[in-house]
Design an enzyme around this catalytic site. Structure first.
Site, PDB file in Angstrom:
ATOM      1  N   LYS A   1       0.864  -1.191   0.000  1.00 28.59           N
ATOM      2  CA  LYS A   1       0.000   0.000   0.000  1.00 28.59           C
ATOM      3  C   LYS A   1       0.895   1.235   0.000  1.00 28.59           C
ATOM      4  O   LYS A   1       1.471   1.594   1.021  1.00 28.59           O
ATOM      5  CB  LYS A   1      -0.905  -0.052   1.250  1.00 28.59           C
ATOM      6  CG  LYS A   1      -1.403   1.286   1.760  1.00 28.59           C
ATOM      7  CD  LYS A   1      -2.455   1.932   0.883  1.00 28.59           C
ATOM      8  CE  LYS A   1      -2.865   3.294   1.466  1.00 28.59           C
ATOM      9  NZ  LYS A   1      -2.176   4.423   0.825  1.00 28.59           N
TER      10      LYS A   1
ATOM     11  N   GLU B   1       8.689   1.240  11.341  1.00 30.87           N
ATOM     12  CA  GLU B   1       9.770   2.225  11.139  1.00 30.87           C
ATOM     13  C   GLU B   1       9.098   3.590  11.158  1.00 30.87           C
ATOM     14  O   GLU B   1       8.406   3.947  10.204  1.00 30.87           O
ATOM     15  CB  GLU B   1      10.439   2.023   9.771  1.00 30.87           C
ATOM     16  CG  GLU B   1      11.127   0.690   9.595  1.00 30.87           C
ATOM     17  CD  GLU B   1      12.438   0.612  10.337  1.00 30.87           C
ATOM     18  OE1 GLU B   1      12.852   1.617  10.937  1.00 30.87           O
ATOM     19  OE2 GLU B   1      13.022  -0.472  10.335  1.00 30.87           O
TER      20      GLU B   1
ATOM     21  N   CYS C   1      13.070  10.712   7.290  1.00 28.09           N
ATOM     22  CA  CYS C   1      12.804  10.295   8.672  1.00 28.09           C
ATOM     23  C   CYS C   1      14.014  10.515   9.574  1.00 28.09           C
ATOM     24  O   CYS C   1      13.881  10.888  10.722  1.00 28.09           O
ATOM     25  CB  CYS C   1      12.382   8.841   8.699  1.00 28.09           C
ATOM     26  SG  CYS C   1      13.508   7.800   7.771  1.00 28.09           S
TER      27      CYS C   1
ATOM     28  N   GLU D   1       8.198  16.155  15.190  1.00 29.83           N
ATOM     29  CA  GLU D   1       8.787  16.000  13.858  1.00 29.83           C
ATOM     30  C   GLU D   1       8.144  17.012  12.898  1.00 29.83           C
ATOM     31  O   GLU D   1       6.938  16.967  12.664  1.00 29.83           O
ATOM     32  CB  GLU D   1       8.530  14.572  13.371  1.00 29.83           C
ATOM     33  CG  GLU D   1       9.281  14.252  12.104  1.00 29.83           C
ATOM     34  CD  GLU D   1       9.023  12.829  11.639  1.00 29.83           C
ATOM     35  OE1 GLU D   1       7.878  12.362  11.742  1.00 29.83           O
ATOM     36  OE2 GLU D   1       9.987  12.192  11.160  1.00 29.83           O
TER      37      GLU D   1
HETATM   38  P1  NAP Z   1       1.823   8.477   7.349  1.00 30.88           P
HETATM   39  O1  NAP Z   1       0.828   9.557   7.285  1.00 30.88           O
HETATM   40  O2  NAP Z   1       1.980   7.721   8.616  1.00 30.88           O
HETATM   41  O3  NAP Z   1       1.468   7.492   6.142  1.00 30.88           O
HETATM   42  C1  NAP Z   1       2.259   6.366   5.872  1.00 30.88           C
HETATM   43  C2  NAP Z   1       1.421   5.330   5.163  1.00 30.88           C
HETATM   44  O4  NAP Z   1       0.375   4.905   6.036  1.00 30.88           O
HETATM   45  C3  NAP Z   1       0.733   5.828   3.896  1.00 30.88           C
HETATM   46  O5  NAP Z   1       0.678   4.785   2.960  1.00 30.88           O
HETATM   47  C4  NAP Z   1      -0.657   6.165   4.398  1.00 30.88           C
HETATM   48  O6  NAP Z   1      -1.645   6.118   3.376  1.00 30.88           O
HETATM   49  C5  NAP Z   1      -0.888   5.084   5.408  1.00 30.88           C
HETATM   50  N1  NAP Z   1      -1.858   5.466   6.438  1.00 30.88           N
HETATM   51  C6  NAP Z   1      -2.325   6.698   6.753  1.00 30.88           C
HETATM   52  N2  NAP Z   1      -3.221   6.617   7.776  1.00 30.88           N
HETATM   53  C7  NAP Z   1      -3.304   5.314   8.083  1.00 30.88           C
HETATM   54  C8  NAP Z   1      -4.062   4.596   9.070  1.00 30.88           C
HETATM   55  N3  NAP Z   1      -4.883   5.226   9.920  1.00 30.88           N
HETATM   56  N4  NAP Z   1      -3.916   3.254   9.135  1.00 30.88           N
HETATM   57  C9  NAP Z   1      -3.068   2.611   8.305  1.00 30.88           C
HETATM   58  N5  NAP Z   1      -2.336   3.240   7.346  1.00 30.88           N
HETATM   59  C10 NAP Z   1      -2.455   4.579   7.252  1.00 30.88           C
HETATM   60  O7  NAP Z   1       3.284   8.985   6.991  1.00 30.88           O
HETATM   61  P2  NAP Z   1       3.733   9.868   5.742  1.00 30.88           P
HETATM   62  O8  NAP Z   1       3.237  11.248   5.967  1.00 30.88           O
HETATM   63  O9  NAP Z   1       3.403   9.170   4.479  1.00 30.88           O
HETATM   64  O10 NAP Z   1       5.329   9.796   5.891  1.00 30.88           O
HETATM   65  C11 NAP Z   1       6.020  10.583   6.766  1.00 30.88           C
HETATM   66  C12 NAP Z   1       6.339   9.839   8.042  1.00 30.88           C
HETATM   67  O11 NAP Z   1       7.047   8.630   7.743  1.00 30.88           O
HETATM   68  C13 NAP Z   1       7.264  10.628   8.925  1.00 30.88           C
HETATM   69  O12 NAP Z   1       6.829  10.519  10.261  1.00 30.88           O
HETATM   70  C14 NAP Z   1       8.608   9.946   8.741  1.00 30.88           C
HETATM   71  O13 NAP Z   1       9.504  10.121   9.790  1.00 30.88           O
HETATM   72  C15 NAP Z   1       8.190   8.528   8.586  1.00 30.88           C
HETATM   73  N6  NAP Z   1       9.265   7.732   7.932  1.00 30.88           N
HETATM   74  C16 NAP Z   1       9.988   6.854   8.690  1.00 30.88           C
HETATM   75  C17 NAP Z   1      11.038   6.129   8.112  1.00 30.88           C
HETATM   76  C18 NAP Z   1      11.851   5.141   8.916  1.00 30.88           C
HETATM   77  O14 NAP Z   1      12.527   4.305   8.318  1.00 30.88           O
HETATM   78  N7  NAP Z   1      11.810   5.194  10.236  1.00 30.88           N
HETATM   79  C19 NAP Z   1      11.335   6.306   6.768  1.00 30.88           C
HETATM   80  C20 NAP Z   1      10.580   7.231   6.026  1.00 30.88           C
HETATM   81  C21 NAP Z   1       9.536   7.934   6.629  1.00 30.88           C
HETATM   82  P3  NAP Z   1      -2.274   7.493   2.782  1.00 30.88           P
HETATM   83  O15 NAP Z   1      -1.143   8.195   2.138  1.00 30.88           O
HETATM   84  O16 NAP Z   1      -3.285   7.000   1.814  1.00 30.88           O
HETATM   85  O17 NAP Z   1      -2.852   8.257   3.928  1.00 30.88           O
END
Ligand code: NAP
Length: 503
Positions: free
Chosen positions: A194, A270, A305, A404
């Site tokens: 996804k 992650e 991240c 963040e």
């Molecule tokens: P996000 O809002 O958490 O979304 C991540 C994924 O989860 C997307 O595919 C999103 O789909 C889906 N999602 C959203 N709401 C959900 C829910 N309630 N239940 C299940 N899945 C859901 O994060 P983002 O804004 O895409 O990415 C930024 C974040 O990722 C930051 O916090 C960053 O630090 C973190 N990150 C961490 C790492 C690591 O390795 N630690 C690496 C990269 C990024 P939709 O887009 O359709 O909402």
């Protein structure tokens, strides 16, 4: 047609104007619309323009994708193939990713706003290398025989977990998808991927290329649509055996609740970060440190991240270091992502732009001084751009130092002694990564042991290689992507006993 690094901005703009990406669900080896027939708009961060209408899947589509993955896992069409065959398929996928460098780089730049020079030189090659690396592990992984005495044979083997639900974010869509797919497919699992709604296109193309490489139908499926619906359906699905998630801590917590309330399936997370960059008084070459520290926060417009977003610097070198980082920031003015000369692209979308600017305002109201950036630029392009931004004089208790921001924003906090520096660095809900700058090798060892983070870089930042694991402590999650350790997350241990006593 001019290709790759030789293409000009005009070449890329021409191609962007005619690109027609596949934007339907990829299930059981075929593209199909969402059951509801609904779509959502995929928008380019570079100018706010429409890229594609993407299938907006729902629970019914997740059921279909999981059923295809389940069938493909249960009939062992992938896991039972000889290791040499599975290796060949993943190596072919790595080659196909390389052969489609331009196309994938363009999709990634359009979706995320990344500079084309980065997607050409980093994102696509790194994804290809990941598939190659995991392919190579397939016929080099051995089981164990336990030391259980002469009358028994106890074999310890690793088996695939089953159907993996992989949920990924928008900041490095290809790279993070490749980390998860490389390890999950190499170990014989079937996957429902996804991608984030801001960046679904490269995942869909990747699935098509995997099919072309010889991956059997149903082994890799891609569902697009609202994360709250699809992600939660995957986490609660009785036929999904494992969730691997990269994204925000908030969503990670909700997935943890979902697997706990349903069937305690395996999960790795992650999550977010707020990585400190600790600079001691004996930092040495300030110019080199300033450049690495600057790139460590500003690369990918800070949407990383592990971005080094908290500079924790000894008072004696703070003024000069901050001035040098600000000078680098001024050089790195964001520009058209499709111009090969551009080094900083756009913010992914208008929501993220508003969020970052909101944090800059919050920093001002908390008492920080904005010494670089801090405003929207290139508004006439219709895109979402913020230049490198520095908030000086920040107290680590303030929200801008604790939450963040996920943008090109560096906070600066001064310290007087090294214990204080460590206390500030560790005083964070996150523990993904950290940087430490000193010429004293003893201090470097002593202090790096005391930093609570999954990755510590000494006199460097953001060094990365597929050979070593990546992941966090504390609320940055658990489990690891990359390296051989990631394979453990997609397998389960089986102990099989044989009686040899002849009774
Ligand atoms: P996000 O809002 O958490 O979304 C991540 C994924 O989860 C997307 O595919 C999103 O789909 C889906 N999602 C959203 N709401 C959900 C829910 N309630 N239940 C299940 N899945 C859901 O994060 P983002 O804004 O895409 O990415 C930024 C974040 O990722 C930051 O916090 C960053 O630090 C973190 N990150 C961490 C790492 C690591 O390795 N630690 C690496 C990269 C990024 P939709 O887009 O359709 O909402």
């Amino acid at each position: 047609m001019t290709v790759g690094a030789a293409a000009t901005v005009a070449d890329w703009l021409d191609r962007a104007a005619t690109v027609r990406p596949r934007a339907e669900l990829f299930i059981d080896g075929r593209f199909s619309p969402a059951a509801s027939g609904e779509t959502f708009e995929d928008i380019a961060g570079r100018d706010g323009s429409h890229i594609a209408s993407v299938a907006s899947g729902g629970v019914e589509d997740v059921d279909r994708a999981v059923a295809a993955a389940r069938r493909s896992f249960d009939d062992r069409r992938w896991s039972d193939q000889p290791p040499a065959t599975r290796k060949r398929v993943l190596l072919r996928l790595a080659d196909l990713v390389r052969e489609h460098l331009d196309e994938l780089a363009l999709l990634e730049s359009l979706d995320v706003g990344k500079p084309i020079r980065d997607t050409l030189s980093v994102d696509v090659p790194s994804a290809a290398n990941t598939f190659q690396w995991y392919a190579e592990t397939i016929d080099k992984t051995y089981g164990e025989v336990g030391p259980t005495g002469p009358d028994a044979l106890s074999m310890v083997t690793r088996e695939p977990i089953g159907v993996v639900g992989a949920i990924v974010p928008w900041n490095y869509p290809l790279i993070i998808s490749a980390w998860k797919l490389g390890a999950a497919l190499a170990t014989g699992n079937s996957v429902v991927l996804k991608p984030a709604s801001q960046s679904p296109l490269s995942a869909l193309r990747l699935a098509e290329l995997a099919s072309e490489a010889g991956l059997p139908d149903g082994v890799l499926n891609v569902v697009t649509g609202p994360g709250a619906v699809l992600g939660s359906a995957l986490a609660r699905h009785a036929h999904v055996d494992k969730i691997t998630f990269t994204g925000s801590t908030e969503v990670g917590k909700s997935l943890l609740r979902a697997v706990g309330e349903s069937d305690v399936k395996a999960i790795t997370l992650e999550l977010g970060g707020k990585s400190p960059q600790i600079v001691l008084a004996d930092v040495g070459d300030l110019e080199a440190a300033a450049s690495t520290i600057g790139w460590g926060i500003f690369y990918n417009s800070g949407q990383t991240c592990n971005a080094g977003s908290r500079l924790i610097v000894h008072r004696s070198v703070s003024g000069e270091l901050v001035e040098r980082i600000a000078a680098l920031g001024r050089e790195l003015a964001p520009g058209e992502p499709l111009d090969p000369a551009t080094r900083l692209g756009s913010i992914v979308d208008d929501r993220q732009l508003a969020r970052i600017l909101g944090y800059v305002d919050l920093g001002r109201s908390e008492g920080a001084t904005v010494v670089a950036g801090g405003m929207r630029v290139r508004e006439e392009s219709g895109g979402y751009f913020i230049p490198p931004t520095i908030l000086d004089g920040v107290d680590n208790r303030w929200r801008v130092a604790r939450e963040e921001i996920f943008g090109p924003v560096l906070t600066v906090t001064e310290f007087d002694d090294e214990d204080e520096a460590l206390a500030i660095a560790n005083d964070s809900p996150f523990g993904l990564a950290a940087g430490l700058w000193t010429r004293d090798v003893n201090k470097a060892h002593r202090m790096s042991r005391r930093i609570r983070a999954g990755v510590v870089w000494v006199n460097t930042f953001d060094a990365a290689d597929i050979t070593v694991p990546f992941g966090g402590y504390k609320q940055s999650g658990f489990g690891r992507d990359k390296g051989r350790h990631a394979l453990d997350g997609y397998t389960q241990l089986k102990t099989t006993w044989f009686d040899l006593s002849g009774k």
